[in-house]
Design a protein around this motif. Structure first.
Motif, mmCIF file in Angstrom:
data_model
loop_
_atom_site.group_PDB
_atom_site.id
_atom_site.type_symbol
_atom_site.label_atom_id
_atom_site.label_comp_id
_atom_site.label_asym_id
_atom_site.label_seq_id
_atom_site.Cartn_x
_atom_site.Cartn_y
_atom_site.Cartn_z
ATOM 1 N N LEU A 36 -117.491 -8.210 74.265
ATOM 2 C CA LEU A 36 -118.277 -9.388 73.902
ATOM 3 C C LEU A 36 -117.681 -10.078 72.677
ATOM 4 O O LEU A 36 -117.646 -11.315 72.601
ATOM 5 C CB LEU A 36 -119.728 -8.984 73.630
ATOM 6 C CG LEU A 36 -120.475 -8.304 74.786
ATOM 7 C CD1 LEU A 36 -121.886 -7.938 74.361
ATOM 8 C CD2 LEU A 36 -120.517 -9.206 76.010
ATOM 9 N N GLN A 95 -123.578 -11.953 83.821
ATOM 10 C CA GLN A 95 -123.733 -11.677 82.398
ATOM 11 C C GLN A 95 -123.096 -12.795 81.578
ATOM 12 O O GLN A 95 -122.466 -13.708 82.109
ATOM 13 C CB GLN A 95 -123.093 -10.327 82.049
ATOM 14 C CG GLN A 95 -123.820 -9.158 82.710
ATOM 15 C CD GLN A 95 -123.312 -7.833 82.238
ATOM 16 O OE1 GLN A 95 -122.275 -7.753 81.591
ATOM 17 N NE2 GLN A 95 -124.028 -6.771 82.554
ATOM 18 N N ASN A 96 -123.322 -12.716 80.270
ATOM 19 C CA ASN A 96 -122.751 -13.662 79.312
ATOM 20 C C ASN A 96 -123.168 -15.089 79.627
ATOM 21 O O ASN A 96 -124.344 -15.352 79.872
ATOM 22 C CB ASN A 96 -121.227 -13.506 79.267
ATOM 23 C CG ASN A 96 -120.812 -12.125 78.799
ATOM 24 O OD1 ASN A 96 -121.539 -11.489 78.037
ATOM 25 N ND2 ASN A 96 -119.675 -11.652 79.238
ATOM 26 N N ASN A 97 -122.217 -16.031 79.650
ATOM 27 C CA ASN A 97 -122.560 -17.439 79.776
ATOM 28 C C ASN A 97 -123.234 -17.777 81.100
ATOM 29 O O ASN A 97 -124.116 -18.634 81.153
ATOM 30 C CB ASN A 97 -121.299 -18.304 79.613
ATOM 31 C CG ASN A 97 -120.948 -18.506 78.152
ATOM 32 O OD1 ASN A 97 -121.751 -18.218 77.270
ATOM 33 N ND2 ASN A 97 -119.754 -18.987 77.888
ATOM 34 N N SER A 122 -119.961 -20.457 72.472
ATOM 35 C CA SER A 122 -120.226 -19.859 73.781
ATOM 36 C C SER A 122 -121.657 -20.126 74.238
ATOM 37 O O SER A 122 -121.899 -20.505 75.388
ATOM 38 C CB SER A 122 -119.954 -18.349 73.710
ATOM 39 O OG SER A 122 -120.266 -17.722 74.922
ATOM 40 N N ILE A 155 -114.806 -12.176 73.789
ATOM 41 C CA ILE A 155 -115.208 -13.452 74.383
ATOM 42 C C ILE A 155 -115.538 -14.464 73.290
ATOM 43 O O ILE A 155 -115.152 -15.643 73.365
ATOM 44 C CB ILE A 155 -116.412 -13.234 75.321
ATOM 45 C CG1 ILE A 155 -115.991 -12.361 76.514
ATOM 46 C CG2 ILE A 155 -116.970 -14.566 75.809
ATOM 47 C CD1 ILE A 155 -117.137 -11.931 77.385
ATOM 48 N N GLN A 156 -116.235 -14.028 72.246
ATOM 49 C CA GLN A 156 -116.562 -14.938 71.150
ATOM 50 C C GLN A 156 -115.297 -15.384 70.416
ATOM 51 O O GLN A 156 -115.152 -16.566 70.071
ATOM 52 C CB GLN A 156 -117.522 -14.249 70.181
ATOM 53 C CG GLN A 156 -118.890 -13.963 70.783
ATOM 54 C CD GLN A 156 -119.786 -13.201 69.833
ATOM 55 O OE1 GLN A 156 -119.521 -13.131 68.636
ATOM 56 N NE2 GLN A 156 -120.855 -12.607 70.348
#
Length: 675
Positions: free
Chosen positions: A221, A114-116, A66, A224-225
């Motif tokens: 989260l 957020q995130n990627n 990711s 998602i990983q």
């Protein structure tokens, strides 16, 4: 002489577990491999490959994948922006406005998402800064393109080496971690229910409620990983989303049952014992509806006019069926194979909220800081200005989204100062005498392994060790061919320290919003979304609104302002409980037009009580009295539908009743703990 600290078992290597050894060796091998590949490819600044491999080091496969995707996308986007800014703009002031605007925009987007997406735009910002500030004295467009291409190649080299070593020395499974976390949270919800269904009020209850919400959102989260690293869980992403929504819904039902218990004066004497028996039965993996119903029947309402008892009984039964359904879906998920086809009800991903005002404010801070730094650079013609501006850009973009940017800046300043001294000795005392790559690696490898061990074994200093590992490459500046400019090293290192200091000054002058101000903004947004829930066609579904509320509550989990956290949690719980009643009222069916009119009056009452600015003081007390009167009247109605409506109205009363505590400004009282 006995020196205990020299004993092997007390050293970082002797204390390390097998997992820590694997993590340290994997990351160190990836960094050394990236440096070697960059030399083989004849890249002019191989240390960026070393730094890139250090940045993408992550303890799980999904995290590495990711993070690598976000880093590649951000690096390419930043490289394109740098070509446009450095290659097309020759006027220094137009150049300054352009790079400051780009960094401000990247800061805003990285804070807004957020995130990627957030990580990619943060990378796009400071990647452009690294390239642009390093090529400020170059006018040849082809040379700028070559440098940009080299930086991107170095970054991708580090990413690929990190991914390769993760395949050779894999870490713990993301999927196993996620499934274990789901199971633990499923059991913790029962413990949470047992705590909240007690009559007393304590700070521990609020802390537990915040903790449950935060852990469920953290599992998103992990989802998602796991999505990036496991084919099986990628196929079952829908059921993972469904499970997270169900756990949030169970949390909401637990809270609503507490509100009902606190407003139920004549509870059955055996209620506490039955609740405990139910929770114990739900812990049994093989339980079923029949066994639960056998316990529930002991507190079934006998008086048809006791709407409170019936409303609580129906809500408690709903909790049991909801928890049991979640248990069965979790069991199916744990026993699924690569080809299992599980189709739960389709739901969206957990809704997220970002503070656009704070994101724009952070973008403005970055813009002004870069503008002032570039103006000083242009005016003084500072030789090491590029190093200072690069560190300013990295600090402003990265740390604007952290809960405590000043603390992060202080940690970075310590790391930069320590690296200045350490790398000076290493570069001019050791590296200058080495002309073979493998001899240099023989020294670098144990050094990096030890630093990785120290990061893992000293959690309070983990951020400092992480900064030391990441920024060590830029201080060593391993170039091809090697360069040992004593004066240049001193000037660049001092400029980097000055850049961090200027970024810290910017965060001191343009301070992030206080937690109290953030709390008020979030509460205003909560009320605005709740008003939308009262409309005939809400923009958000019940589950989307629920996850949005919980995400907003979790944004102040790290706050030290207990009052702000209390008020945010209270408003979130009140509005969420009211919204669930509104959706039930909206879905409630009856053949009686008068009862439908009573339902519409209830929803209309909420519109009169709640506005975006807060509670209408004049109408709240009157509305609560009216809801109580309607409940008592409907309880005597001969139709069962009317008595069910009385129970729903009482639930609405229980939820709204807590708003009476919110009339007094929080500055004037010590806010009590919410239920």
């Amino acid at each position: 002489m006995n020196l205990p600290f020299l004993e092997w078992k007390r050293s970082p290597w002797g204390k390390a577990t097998a997992g820590q050894w694997r993590y340290a060796l994997r990351n160190t091998l990836a960094m050394c491999l990236a440096l070697w590949v960059a030399f083989v490819l004849q890249l002019d600044e191989p240390y960026w490959a070393l730094t890139s491999a250090a940045v993408v080091s992550f303890p799980t496969v999904g995290g590495v994948i990711s993070k690598s995707i976000g880093r590649i996308f951000g690096s390419l986007l930043g490289a394109m922006a740098s070509l446009l800014i450095a290659g097309c703009l020759n006027d220094p002031w137009l150049f300054t406005l352009s790079i400051a605007s780009w960094l401000g925009l990247c800061t805003y987007i990285s804070n807004h998402y957020q995130n990627n997406v957030s990580y990619a735009f943060a990378l796009a910002g400071y990647t452009a800064a690294i390239i642009v500030f390093g090529t400020v004295n170059i006018t040849d467009t082809q040379q700028i393109f070559d440098i940009t291409q080299a930086r991107v190649c170095e970054v991708i080299t580090g990413i690929l080496c990190g991914g390769l070593m993760m395949m050779i020395l894999p870490s713990t499974s993301d999927g196993a971690t996620l499934l274990v976390s789901l199971r633990r949270m499923h059991l913790r919800l029962l413990e949470h229910a047992a705590m909240l269904w007690q009559p007393e009020i304590s700070l521990r209850m609020r802390t537990s409620h915040e903790g449950v919400i935060g852990q469920i959102l953290t599992m998103n989260l992990l989802r998602i990983q796991a999505f990036w690293s496991h084919y099986r869980l990628r196929r079952q992403n829908n059921i993972l989303n469904y499970m997270l929504h169900q756990q949030l819904r169970i949390t909401s039902v637990i809270s609503s049952l507490r509100r009902m218990l606190l407003n139920w004066p004549d509870r059955p004497e055996n209620l506490a014992a039955v609740l405990e028996q139910l929770l114990n039965e739900l812990r049994v993996p093989t339980t079923d509806k029949y066994r639960l119903a056998h316990i529930l029947v002991t507190i079934a309402p006998q008086d048809p006019t006791d709407y409170r008892h019936r409303a609580f009984f129906l809500r408690l039964r709903h909790f049991c069926w909801l928890y049991l359904r979640c248990t069965r879906w979790l069991q199916r998920l744990e026993s699924a194979t690569q080809v299992s086809d599980i189709e739960p009800p389709r739901v969206t991903s957990l809704a997220r909220h970002t503070d656009s005002v704070e994101a724009a404010y952070n973008g403005l801070r970055t813009f002004l800081c870069i503008l002032i730094g570039c103006a000083y650079w242009i005016t003084t013609q500072w030789d090491a200005g590029s190093s200072a501006l690069t560190l300013i850009a990295i600090s402003c973009v990265l740390y604007s989204s952290t809960p405590s940017p000043i603390k992060s800046i202080t940690t970075l300043l310590k790391a930069v100062s320590l690296l200045f001294a350490f790398c000076f000795v290493m570069k001019f005392g050791l590296m200058i005498q080495i002309d073979d790559f493998w001899v240099f690696c023989a020294f670098l490898f144990p050094t990096l392994v030890t630093m990785q061990m120290m990061k893992l074994q000293n959690p309070p200093y983990a951020p400092l060790w992480g900064q030391l590992i990441v920024f060590m490459g830029s201080f060593l500046a391993v170039t091809n061919p090697p360069s040992y400019d004593y004066q240049g090293y001193i000037n660049d290192s001092l400029a980097k320290i000055a850049g961090v200091l200027l970024a810290g000054l910017a965060f001191q002058i343009l301070r992030p919003s206080s937690d109290k101000r953030k709390s008020r903004r979030i509460i205003r947004a909560l009320r605005r979304d709740f008003i939308d829930q009262l409309s005939k066609k809400p923009q958000q579904s019940e589950s989307q609104f629920e996850s949005r509320i919980y995400h907003r509550i979790s944004q102040l989990n790290q706050s030290l302002d207990q009052e702000a956290r209390t008020w945010l949690l209270r408003w979130g719980v009140v509005l969420l409980n009211c919204s669930h009643v509104v959706w039930q009222l909206r879905d409630w069916q009856t053949r009686s037009d008068p009862l439908a009119a009573v339902r519409d009056v209830c929803i209309h009452c909420l519109k009169g009580v709640m506005t975006e600015k807060g509670v209408q003081h004049a109408s709240l007390d009157a509305t609560l009295q009216e809801l109580q009167r309607m409940s008592n009247t409907l309880a005597q109605h001969p139709e069962q539908a009317a008595r069910d409506l009385a129970g729903l109205i009482w639930r609405l009363y229980c939820s709204l009743q807590q708003l009476q505590q919110a009339i007094i400004p929080p500055e004037a009282i010590t806010a009590p703990t919410p239920g």
